[in-house]
Structures are given as C-alpha cells and as structure tokens.
Scaffold this active site. Structure first.
Site, PDB file in Angstrom:
ATOM      1  N   SER A 164       0.861  -1.185   0.000  1.00  0.00           N
ATOM      2  CA  SER A 164       0.000   0.000   0.000  1.00  0.00           C
ATOM      3  C   SER A 164       0.898   1.236   0.000  1.00  0.00           C
ATOM      4  O   SER A 164       2.025   1.187   0.514  1.00  0.00           O
ATOM      5  CB  SER A 164      -0.854  -0.017   1.268  1.00  0.00           C
ATOM      6  OG  SER A 164      -1.378   1.265   1.497  1.00  0.00           O
ATOM      7  N   SER A 165       0.379   2.340  -0.529  1.00  0.00           N
ATOM      8  CA  SER A 165       1.203   3.560  -0.566  1.00  0.00           C
ATOM      9  C   SER A 165       1.502   4.100   0.833  1.00  0.00           C
ATOM     10  O   SER A 165       2.392   4.934   0.992  1.00  0.00           O
ATOM     11  CB  SER A 165       0.515   4.642  -1.402  1.00  0.00           C
ATOM     12  OG  SER A 165      -0.756   4.939  -0.869  1.00  0.00           O
ATOM     13  N   CYS A 166       0.783   3.599   1.859  1.00  0.00           N
ATOM     14  CA  CYS A 166       1.045   4.097   3.218  1.00  0.00           C
ATOM     15  C   CYS A 166       2.324   3.515   3.827  1.00  0.00           C
ATOM     16  O   CYS A 166       2.689   3.865   4.940  1.00  0.00           O
ATOM     17  CB  CYS A 166      -0.146   3.845   4.130  1.00  0.00           C
ATOM     18  SG  CYS A 166      -0.352   2.121   4.540  1.00  0.00           S
ATOM     19  N   TYR A 209      -0.445  -1.230  10.221  1.00  0.00           N
ATOM     20  CA  TYR A 209      -0.705  -1.858   8.911  1.00  0.00           C
ATOM     21  C   TYR A 209       0.526  -1.677   8.009  1.00  0.00           C
ATOM     22  O   TYR A 209       0.953  -2.611   7.333  1.00  0.00           O
ATOM     23  CB  TYR A 209      -1.936  -1.157   8.356  1.00  0.00           C
ATOM     24  CG  TYR A 209      -2.356  -1.442   6.941  1.00  0.00           C
ATOM     25  CD1 TYR A 209      -3.091  -2.572   6.621  1.00  0.00           C
ATOM     26  CD2 TYR A 209      -2.085  -0.512   5.922  1.00  0.00           C
ATOM     27  CE1 TYR A 209      -3.540  -2.782   5.319  1.00  0.00           C
ATOM     28  CE2 TYR A 209      -2.536  -0.716   4.627  1.00  0.00           C
ATOM     29  CZ  TYR A 209      -3.255  -1.854   4.330  1.00  0.00           C
ATOM     30  OH  TYR A 209      -3.708  -2.051   3.039  1.00  0.00           O
ATOM     31  N   LYS A 253       2.884  -4.471   6.166  1.00  0.00           N
ATOM     32  CA  LYS A 253       3.079  -4.488   4.707  1.00  0.00           C
ATOM     33  C   LYS A 253       4.569  -4.398   4.361  1.00  0.00           C
ATOM     34  O   LYS A 253       5.034  -5.069   3.432  1.00  0.00           O
ATOM     35  CB  LYS A 253       2.322  -3.322   4.056  1.00  0.00           C
ATOM     36  CG  LYS A 253       0.811  -3.469   4.119  1.00  0.00           C
ATOM     37  CD  LYS A 253       0.328  -4.573   3.190  1.00  0.00           C
ATOM     38  CE  LYS A 253      -1.169  -4.659   3.090  1.00  0.00           C
ATOM     39  NZ  LYS A 253      -1.626  -5.797   2.291  1.00  0.00           N
ATOM     40  N   HIS A 269     -12.928   3.311   3.461  1.00  0.00           N
ATOM     41  CA  HIS A 269     -12.065   4.383   2.974  1.00  0.00           C
ATOM     42  C   HIS A 269     -12.945   5.562   2.559  1.00  0.00           C
ATOM     43  O   HIS A 269     -14.172   5.462   2.538  1.00  0.00           O
ATOM     44  CB  HIS A 269     -11.239   3.882   1.780  1.00  0.00           C
ATOM     45  CG  HIS A 269     -10.179   2.900   2.163  1.00  0.00           C
ATOM     46  ND1 HIS A 269     -10.349   1.542   2.044  1.00  0.00           N
ATOM     47  CD2 HIS A 269      -8.933   3.070   2.658  1.00  0.00           C
ATOM     48  CE1 HIS A 269      -9.252   0.928   2.453  1.00  0.00           C
ATOM     49  NE2 HIS A 269      -8.369   1.826   2.836  1.00  0.00           N
TER      50      HIS A 269
END
Ligand code: NDP
Ligand code: F7E
Length: 315
Positions: free
Chosen positions: A107-109, A136, A140, A179
C-alpha cells in the site's frame, strides 16, 4: 485457455474479485479460490496443507485486513498481527512449494509520512510513518521484505505492487471502517435521499490523495503476471492526486446533493499527501485507463444497484 494454475487469495474482496474476473476473461480456467471461512490464512498449518495439495504456479495475494483511516487507528493489533500472519503464511508456503510467481499487494502508506513527492519506490524506509496506519504499514513493509529476501537468497520472482488508494465496485461501504470514496458516496447519497441534510466529513479536507479504480489495479496485476515482471517493488497509481475537499465536491455533484458539508476536525487527516511516482511500471508498458470522474460515476451506479447487500467488515 491458459493452463497456468492461479491461486487468488482474497477473491471475495474488492481487489480479489476484480482480479478473478479479469483472469477469467483473459482465458485462465485453472483458478483456485477459498473464502476466509474455508481457509483462514492466519492458520499456518492449514495454509501449508492447502498449498502442498494445490501446488499453484502463480499466487495473487489480495487477502488482508483492510480499512480506512479510523479503523486502522483504532485497531492497531489486528491490523498488525493478522496481516503479518496472513502474508507470512502465504509467502512462506509459496516458497516451500516452489511456487514460481507471487504478487504481493502492499500500500502507498508504507512510505514515510513526509516523503518527497511524487514518491519513488526507493524512498521506502527513509523516514517515519504516518501514526494512524503505522501498524498496517509495518506489516506491509515486512511482507515486501519477505519477498525481497526470497528473491535475493533463493532467486524467487515474488513481486510487491504498491497500490495507491483504490475504489470501485464491491468496496466496503460501512461508515466506520471504509475508505473515503465509499464513505462519501454513502453519506452524500443518504443525505440527498433525506432532503439534502448536511454531510459530515472527517478532518480538514486539506490532505491530498491519489485514487485508482480497482479494474485498473486488476489489470496491473494481470500485466505483472503475464509479463513476468522482475524486481522487488512497483508503485501502482495514476500519478495524479486531488484534495479531499475537491473529491467531496466532485462526489456531491455526481450524486446531486445540495446540502451543506461540515468538516469534523476531531477526526484525523492522516498523511498530508502520498502521490506515487508510477514511472517504473509505466516504463514496462502498464498505464491506468479509467479517469476519476468516470470511475466515481460507475462506482455510484454499482452502489445504487447493490444498496441492499452492502458488506460490512467485522473487527
Ligand atoms: N482498498 C484499498 O484502498 C487498498 C487496498 N490495498 C491492498 O489490496 C489488497 C486487497 O484489498 P481489498 O480488496 O480492498 O480488501 P477487502 O477487505 O475488500 O478484501 C480483503 C479480502 O481478504 C480476505 N481475508 C481477510 N482476512 C482473511 C483471513 N484471515 N483468511 C483468509 N482471507 C482473509 C477476505 O476474505 P473473505 O471475504 O472470504 O472473508 C477478503 O475477501 C490488500 O492487500 C490491501 O492491503 C492496498 C492499497 C489500497
Ligand atoms: C489506502 C489507505 O487508506 C488509509 O489511509 P487514508 O488514505 O488516510 O484513508 P481514508 O480513505 O480512510 O481517508 C482519506 C482522507 O479522507 C478523509 N475523510 C473525510 N471524510 C471521510 C470519511 O467519511 N471516511 C473516511 N474513511 N475518510 C474520510 C480522511 O480524514 C483522510 O484525510 C490507511 O489507513 C491505509 O490503510 C491505506 O493504505
């Protein structure tokens, strides 16, 4: 018909379902799927038994504990622990059974909260994470590193794709755990139905986000599998972002809501901006095809058609 045996983990989710659809429509007939009630991917032995029985050629790992900013912030333990278990079990069982190709979804986070924009893949681990989703994100990052370690030590081809914020049919429309896109669709729709009452949104509206339609994401996954792309990490996005306030006006217009918007600043903003640099995947030949306004209109149509069966996640 293509004989490659593909295991899609998480095929009932938004991404997994789109992946299943696109693989089927591209001639893949040998596809294995299991729901979480048939196979809990947190159970290491069950995953080992399943993998040695099925022996897939390719795995798309789209199963995870997933949610929006608030549910991430309020549930640090399951977002860290469940994701660590799911991905470790699947990636390790894939390795033990000599699975040739695996696509892991990050994920981009995972990138630093204040990363330079647009964010390149090699900015990973160059700064501290956004607190609301650090749990999270750490899980990841571990998944990416498991794949990278197997690639380096055993010559595997386990590729991590880093999607930006995704939206589309089969999204989670539960207001506590969703989201922003499905939350706004539901909130504006219900407010319009109730005589254009005010809509309460979270934070200041100032953060910017990049949104990719789930069908484009599924196409990126198919592209990665069919082209056997090599390398550890690829960002997947549109390369364009929009402020949350602009997104709200866009969705409000699509739905036809005419009431007030209230910004609840007791709720978190999260990362100020996380625009991905997608040039690495572009250079191999993949590019998104659905623009945001069209994708949002299509998602709203899907919402209207499925309003009675919207799924909710349990924590
Ligand atoms: N949505 C987004 O904006 C983004 C998503 N991603 C990533 O994309 C992937 C897919 O996300 P998305 O489709 O949105 O998520 P969903 O919540 O829609 O789907 C997740 C799927 O994971 C499965 N799952 C969860 N826990 C388990 C378990 N213990 N055992 C087996 N299966 C399990 C669920 O299976 P079942 O339905 O059978 O219970 C579900 O179908 C994830 O890796 C996510 O991190 C990355 C960036 C953005
Ligand atoms: C994909 C990504 O998703 C999560 O990160 P996020 O991008 O911050 O996710 P979000 O979509 O929930 O919010 C985006 C922005 O929108 C604002 N916002 C306004 N009003 C609502 C609202 O009503 N609901 C929600 N959820 N957000 C709202 C909200 O305050 C924020 O500023 C990660 O936890 C992580 O899991 C991850 O990888």
């Amino acid at each position: 018909m293509k004989e490659t045996k593909v295991y899609i983990a998480g095929h009932r989710g938004m991404v997994g379902a789109a992946v299943l659809e696109i693989f089927k429509s591209n001639g893949y007939s040998n596809i294995v799927t299991k729901s979480s009630s048939e196979l809990d991917l947190r159970n290491q032995q069950a995953v080992r038994d399943f993998m040695s029985e099925e022996q897939p050629d390719v795995i798309v790992l789209a199963a995870a504990r997933v949610g929006g900013i608030l549910v991430n912030d309020q549930n640090p333990y399951p977002f860290l622990y469940d994701n660590l278990l799911i991905q470790s079990n699947v990636i390790n069982a894939a390795h033990e059974n000599n699975v040739d190709q695996l696509i892991f979804l990050g994920s981009s986070c995972i990138y630093p909260k204040h990363a330079k924009q647009p964010i390149k893949e090699d900015y990973l681990l160059t700064g501290s994470l956004e607190p609301t989703n650090q749990w999270y994100a750490v899980a990841k990052i571990t998944g990416i590193k498991l794949c990278e370690a197997l690639n380096r030590q055993y010559g595997r081809n386990y590729v991590s794709l880093m999607p930006t914020n995704l939206y589309g049919p089969r999204d989670n429309f539960d207001l506590k755990s969703s989201h922003v896109v499905p939350a706004m669709i539901r909130k504006f729709h219900e407010a319009a139905e109730n005589g254009h009452t005010p809509v309460k949104l979270w934070g200041t509206g100032k953060p910017k986000r990049e949104f990719l339609h789930v069908q484009d994401m599924a196409e990126a996954i198919l592209f990665a599998v069919e082209n056997e792309i090599k390398g550890d990490i690829y960002n997947v996005g549109t390369g364009k972002d929009i402020s949350i306030k602009e997104l709200a006006y866009l969705i409000q217009k699509i739905i036809g809501h005419r009431g007030e918007i209230i910004w609840d600043t007791s709720k978190p903003d999260g990362t100020p901006r996380k625009l991905l640099d997608v040039s690495k995947l572009h250079s191999l030949g993949w590019k998104h095809s659905k623009e945001l306004q069209d994708g949002l209109m299509e998602t709203y149509r899907w919402f209207l058609q499925n309003i009675n069966q919207l799924k909710e996640i349990k924590l």
